[in-house]
Design an enzyme around this catalytic site. Structure first.
Site, mmCIF file in Angstrom:
data_model
loop_
_atom_site.group_PDB
_atom_site.id
_atom_site.type_symbol
_atom_site.label_atom_id
_atom_site.label_comp_id
_atom_site.label_asym_id
_atom_site.label_seq_id
_atom_site.Cartn_x
_atom_site.Cartn_y
_atom_site.Cartn_z
ATOM 1 N N ARG A 232 75.926 -37.127 16.014
ATOM 2 C CA ARG A 232 75.141 -35.978 15.546
ATOM 3 C C ARG A 232 73.655 -36.294 15.533
ATOM 4 O O ARG A 232 72.848 -35.520 14.998
ATOM 5 C CB ARG A 232 75.614 -35.590 14.136
ATOM 6 C CG ARG A 232 75.846 -34.092 13.976
ATOM 7 C CD ARG A 232 76.444 -33.718 12.632
ATOM 8 N NE ARG A 232 75.448 -33.667 11.573
ATOM 9 C CZ ARG A 232 75.334 -34.564 10.604
ATOM 10 N NH1 ARG A 232 76.126 -35.606 10.560
ATOM 11 N NH2 ARG A 232 74.415 -34.446 9.678
ATOM 12 N N LYS A 233 73.273 -37.412 16.118
ATOM 13 C CA LYS A 233 71.857 -37.805 16.179
ATOM 14 C C LYS A 233 71.209 -37.120 17.378
ATOM 15 O O LYS A 233 70.978 -37.707 18.425
ATOM 16 C CB LYS A 233 71.738 -39.320 16.293
ATOM 17 C CG LYS A 233 72.297 -40.059 15.072
ATOM 18 C CD LYS A 233 72.271 -41.564 15.260
ATOM 19 C CE LYS A 233 72.855 -42.277 14.047
ATOM 20 N NZ LYS A 233 72.905 -43.747 14.223
ATOM 21 N N THR A 234 70.918 -35.844 17.181
ATOM 22 C CA THR A 234 70.355 -35.028 18.250
ATOM 23 C C THR A 234 68.989 -34.480 17.846
ATOM 24 O O THR A 234 68.605 -34.521 16.679
ATOM 25 C CB THR A 234 71.295 -33.847 18.576
ATOM 26 O OG1 THR A 234 71.550 -33.101 17.373
ATOM 27 C CG2 THR A 234 72.618 -34.358 19.138
#
Length: 393
Positions: A232-234
């Site tokens: 989820r590191k976007t």
């Protein structure tokens, strides 16, 4: 032994299903047939995770044919026992451009494209006075190697400014510079209004797809057939593009947002007052609709999470020499629990994290550190041959 199994899917009954040739079920306590070895986590990997034993029955053991030369990276994790290797996947990613059109609402793409264009041009576009509205055409050139990804977003942006795109290469193509990728036609001022926004989106999405493809290739070359996934590191406001890029590159997108999976991390455990309390609370909220994954920093935490009802355990920031024995010990007690490895994993060291007891390897760098590909959009006069000026001889 009396077994009750989940209904099989068409995919599991297809000739490509690996269980047809590579797996068999052997009652616990009995010897497998010659040439077969048994182990812990293949139930989930073969599509048979749904197998249940009726009360009083004896759990079956899923066995796999032994290969003569296992991958050396797994020797330490299997010292003194039979060596295993995964069967590399041969199927193509399910996420094609056609599939994407079915699942992504056009209104969502249009809204994203509109927001990006408004960010770039919130007021008067004075440069439009220079070009006017004369019909124009431009060629999209790829000037760096990688994987092409982002066509739906590129199309949506130019659709917002009344331009049409014709593609010469399909989504997921391997780009060899200099490549003529597409042609865009429309009024000059509109074409140039969408140019930078469209190039930024395509370059970023293709960069993520290229990194994902490299990670998947590294895993398959190591003989591992588990899931390579993003995180989820976007980039805020750009998640759909980056998650899509992961899929085009052949990786798994992981959960799209907080609602896709109940992830219990270290801070949740601390706030709840312990692993067991945190997992039981998550299990109640998730009910039957969602899986629960728990981040663990030790075998003790992992066992506690599995006992409390976790579907998956995330072994975070483990060194390879610690990861594999921990995963093996967990799988020995809880063969149905999925194991994900994450933290400090790069393209260079990814093969060291591949092993027979690891189901998922997630890498934040696929979206956080993927370099953008180099594209350019160059106008050309009708009736002349388009030339990529940076590479003109």
């Amino acid at each position: 032994m009396e077994l009750a199994s989940e209904p099989r899917t068409k995919a599991q009954d297809s000739p490509r299903a690996p269980i047809k040739e590579a797996f068999q079920l052997t009652p616990a306590g009995s010897q497998p047939a010659e040439g077969w070895v048994c182990g812990g986590n293949w139930a989930s990997r073969s599509g048979k995770r749904g197998l249940r034993v009726r009360q009083g029955g004896v759990p079956p053991v899923l066995c796999r044919k032994r290969k003569d030369k296992p991958h050396p990276l797994w020797a330490s994790a299997n010292a003194g026992s039979e060596q295993w290797t995964h069967q590399p996947r041969t199927s193509k990613p399910a996420w094609t451009l056609k599939a994407w059109r079915y699942c992504c609402p056009p209104a969502t793409l249009a809204a994203l494209a509109d927001s990006w264009l408004r960010e770039d041009c919130p007021g008067p576009n004075h440069a439009a006075l220079v070009t006017g509205a004369a019909p124009s055409q431009a060629v999209l050139w790829a000037k760096s190697p990688g994987v092409l990804a982002g066509r739906p977003f590129f199309d949506a942006i130019f659709a917002q400014v009344n331009c049409q795109v014709s593609w010469f290469l399909p989504e997921g193509s391997k780009l060899v510079p200099v490549a003529r990728v597409a042609e865009v036609r429309g009024p000059a001022h509109c074409l140039l209004l969408g140019e930078r926004v469209a190039l930024n989106t395509l370059a970023r999405c293709s960069g993520v797809a290229s990194a994902a493809a490299a990670a998947v290739q590294a895993a398959r070359e190591a003989g591992w057939a588990g899931h390579v996934a993003g995180t989820r590191k976007t980039t805020p406001g750009f998640r759909l593009v980056e998650k899509y890029g992961l899929l085009v590159g052949g990786a798994a997108a992981h959960r799209y947002d907080l609602g896709g999976l109940v992830m219990v991390k270290d801070n949740h455990v601390l706030a709840a007052g312990g692993v067991e309390k945190a997992v039981r609370g998550a299990r109640q909220v998730a009910d039957f609709a969602l899986k629960v994954e728990v981040e663990c920093s030790s075998l003790q935490e992992a066992v506690e999470a599995a006992e409390a009802g976790a579907d998956l355990v995330l072994l975070d920031n483990f060194k390879p020499e610690e990861l594999h024995p921990t995963a093996a010990a967990l799988k020995a007690r809880f063969p149905g629990v999925g194991v994900e490895a994450s933290g400090g994993i790069t393209l260079a060291n990814l093969p060291q994290f591949c092993g027979p007891h690891i189901d998922v390897i997630s890498l934040g760098m696929l979206t956080q550190a993927a370099p953008a590909l180099d594209f350019s959009l160059k106008l050309f006069a009708e009736g002349t041959a388009p030339v990529c000026r940076a590479y003109r001889s």
